[in-house]
Design an enzyme around this catalytic site. Structure first.
Site, PDB file in Angstrom:
ATOM      1  N   GLU A 197       6.815  -5.649   6.005  1.00 60.11           N
ATOM      2  CA  GLU A 197       6.587  -4.278   5.561  1.00 60.11           C
ATOM      3  C   GLU A 197       5.081  -4.060   5.651  1.00 60.11           C
ATOM      4  OE1 GLU A 197       6.705  -1.209   1.818  1.00 60.11           O
ATOM      5  OE2 GLU A 197       5.992  -3.250   1.627  1.00 60.11           O
ATOM      6  N   ASP A 255       7.180  -8.102   1.548  1.00 59.24           N
ATOM      7  CA  ASP A 255       6.655  -6.921   0.862  1.00 59.24           C
ATOM      8  C   ASP A 255       5.142  -6.784   1.060  1.00 59.24           C
ATOM      9  OD1 ASP A 255       7.385  -4.804  -1.151  1.00 59.24           O
ATOM     10  OD2 ASP A 255       5.868  -5.847  -2.336  1.00 59.24           O
TER      11      ASP A 255
HETATM   12  C1  GLC Z   1       6.612  -2.205  -1.368  1.00 62.16           C
HETATM   13  C2  GLC Z   1       7.976  -1.898  -1.935  1.00 62.16           C
HETATM   14  C3  GLC Z   1       7.812  -0.928  -3.061  1.00 62.16           C
HETATM   15  C4  GLC Z   1       6.927  -1.545  -4.118  1.00 62.16           C
HETATM   16  C5  GLC Z   1       5.617  -2.046  -3.537  1.00 62.16           C
HETATM   17  C6  GLC Z   1       4.906  -2.975  -4.474  1.00 62.16           C
HETATM   18  O1  GLC Z   1       6.026  -1.105  -0.791  1.00 62.16           O
HETATM   19  O2  GLC Z   1       8.822  -1.437  -0.931  1.00 62.16           O
HETATM   20  O3  GLC Z   1       9.034  -0.542  -3.608  1.00 62.16           O
HETATM   21  O4  GLC Z   1       6.678  -0.603  -5.113  1.00 62.16           O
HETATM   22  O5  GLC Z   1       5.806  -2.754  -2.356  1.00 62.16           O
HETATM   23  O6  GLC Z   1       5.544  -4.206  -4.530  1.00 62.16           O
END
Ligand code: GLC
Length: 556
Positions: free
Chosen positions: A282, A216
């Site tokens: 991500e 994440d």
């Molecule tokens: C990422 C997740 C999202 C979340 C954010 C903070 O972008 O996909 O859903 O709100 O991180 O953890």
């Protein structure tokens, strides 16, 4: 739709250590997938009971969004304990049972790891609050004194991704950093205990048999926290999308060069397992900067959000695919493709909006504007999916897209749960519309999601999208996905494609091999099909055998 009969031998790619390179990974958002105990919230037993759906769909792996203890300030991404299961979702034994059943069915299991922040309910943050300014406990987070005569102003002009200042003041006067909600304090990754704790977490889940991790906000961990902290000057630069306006590596909290040292360290741990655990970043960063996250000595793979953001346009799609393949090649990784996830408007709806449309404004205007035509949205989404599944690399599907679910744009304000709604002063509805619990049956309480209600209301239109309503129905979206995934396994060989240069401007065509070509008609009128055997189409051909508007065909 035409489907060529089966002939090829069974695909054994899931046995290979690099299974992830061309895998199809299905994202489960556990709270909205299936509810086994009837409390209205999806849970791990619910997932386990429905794993047959995933195996039958033909995906290679499931990725579970967070199921860890959380007060749901940010839908589970506010983690109070990275090595436990939220009691409302089950127990560690339930997780083990889920993983065992998934493996028995030949499915890999990927879990989310949330290293940028913890929940404010995490024991470390509770200690930090109790211990006071200057304490060792506060050093794991980013606490600072404020500015102004009484420290009443936040330390910098940094903004939260969800709106408002990225700083929150605590009763003793200090401020802490939270790039997301105030319930998600950011960790200080310079702290050795923070580093060590996440090593432990990686080992904990790897030892339990998980096959990989989705990391994440991978681009935010390393921050320039040297004193004095510097303002961005223009708070809008806190927006991840504004990264491109600064020289690479100079943003105080996004995509800094020293973040990569963390992932090299992680890779050593992931590679100490047999087979090595995969990881996917991500990272909302431009193509050229994404390469490093995906290097073999780092995470190995990174999501490609440029593709998701590309309008339904031939030239734009061709360009983004070419660039994405180049980025992946430069990293020695495989490309990744995503059309929907738990953070964006579902592609059935999104692709129908005018290019460049503000999805937030669109959601907000629900009820005041004509609704999108669901049939047209579905036609385009099916074409987009078939195109995506023909691309070399790994495809990430989001639960419900195999049913053709549209965004539930009309959720009334009083049911919204996404913190974005409140944090933007109720000017952005947020992401609830793609998180509405899945319909499994066309009737019954919560359409088969569980025996109780559903934590977000499901519209009546969900009945027609239910799994049971599509199962075995020729031409249904569910059957289209099943057939496409089955064919894809047999056809996938190389990791490259060759563009067709002889197509009209609004037709996108490419070949994966001499037995697999993909052609998409993005125009409003039918076009002739190129020669070849039709393997599968996303919608019916015209009576005279041409490819209709917003339709994709796979040819052999
Ligand atoms: C990422 C997740 C999202 C979340 C954010 C903070 O972008 O996909 O859903 O709100 O991180 O953890």
């Amino acid at each position: 739709m035409t489907v060529r009969p089966d002939a090829s031998p069974p695909d054994l790619s899931s046995q290979r250590p690099d299974w992830w390179r061309q895998a199809v990974v299905y994202q489960v958002y556990p709270r909205s997938f299936a509810d086994a105990d009837g409390d209205g919230l999806g849970d791990l037993k619910g997932v386990t009971a429905r794993l047959g759906h995933l195996a039958g769909l033909g995906v290679d792996a499931l990725w579970l969004s967070p199921f860890y203890p959380s007060e749901l300030a940010d839908g589970g991404y506010d983690v109070a304990d990275h090595r436990e299961v939220d009691p409302r979702l089950g127990t560690l034994d339930d997780f083990d049972a889920l993983a065992a059943e998934a493996h028995r069915l030949g499915l890999k299991v990927v879990v989310d790891i949330v290293p940028n922040h913890t929940s404010h309910r995490h024991v470390w943050f509770q200690e930090a609050l109790a211990a006071g300014p200057g304490s060792a406990a506060r050093a794991r987070y980013v606490f600072r004194d404020g500015r102004g005569p009484d420290g009443e102003l936040p330390p910098t002009d940094w903004r939260s991704v969800f709106g408002g200042s990225a700083w929150r003041r605590v009763p003793d006067g200090q401020w802490y950093l939270h790039l997301f909600t105030p319930e998600q304090p950011d960790l200080d990754w310079r702290h050795p205990e923070v580093r060590e704790d996440f090593r432990t977490t990686l080992r904990f889940w790897s030892d339990r048999g998980v096959d990989g991790f989705r990391v994440d906000v991978a681009h935010a961990l390393a921050k320039d926290l040297a004193e004095p902290l510097r303002d961005l000057g223009e708070p809008a630069l806190s927006d991840e999308k504004a990264l491109v306006r600064l020289p690479p590596g100079t943003h105080p909290f996004y995509d800094r060069d020293d973040v990569h040292e963390i992932y090299r360290d992680w890779r050593r741990i992931l590679d100490s397992y047999t087979p090595p655990r995969m990881a996917v970043a991500e990272a909302w960063v431009p193509h050229a900067r994404r390469v490093r996250y995906a290097l073999p000595d780092e995470l190995g793979q990174a999501f490609n959000f440029e593709y998701l953001e590309t309008p339904w346009d031939t030239a734009a799609l061709r360009q983004v695919v070419t660039e994405s393949l180049g980025t992946a090649r430069a990293a020695g990784a495989s490309a990744t493709w995503v059309l929907s996830n738990h953070d964006v408007v579902r592609h059935t709806s999104r692709l129908m909006l005018p290019p460049g449309a503000d999805t937030g404004a669109w959601l907000l205007s629900a009820g005041r504007r004509p609704a999108l035509d669901p049939a047209a949205g579905l036609r385009r989404a099916r074409a987009a999916t078939l195109l995506m599944l023909a691309l070399p690399g790994s495809a990430y599907l989001y639960q419900g897209e195999e049913l053709g679910l549209p965004e539930v744009a009309e959720l009334p304000p009083e049911v919204l749960q996404d913190p974005i709604w409140e944090q933007t002063g109720r000017t952005q509805k947020g992401r609830d519309g793609c998180r509405v619990p899945l319909p499994w049956t066309a009737d019954g309480p919560s359409y088969g999601f569980g025996t109780g209600g559903a934590w977000l209301p499901q519209p009546e239109s969900f009945a027609a999208y239910a799994v049971a309503a599509q199962d075995g129905v020729a031409g249904s979206t569910l059957e289209l996905y099943r057939t496409a995934l089955r064919l894809r396994r047999k056809l996938t060989e190389s990791e490259s494609l060759t563009w067709a240069e002889d197509t009209p401007p609004e037709v996108l065509g490419f070949a994966r091999s001499d037995r697999w070509r993909c052609v998409t008609n993005l125009s409003a009128t039918p076009v002739p099909l190129p020669p070849g055997e039709v393997l599968l189409t996303s919608g019916p051909l015209t009576p005279d055998g041409r490819l209709g508007p917003d339709t994709t065909a796979w040819l052999g």
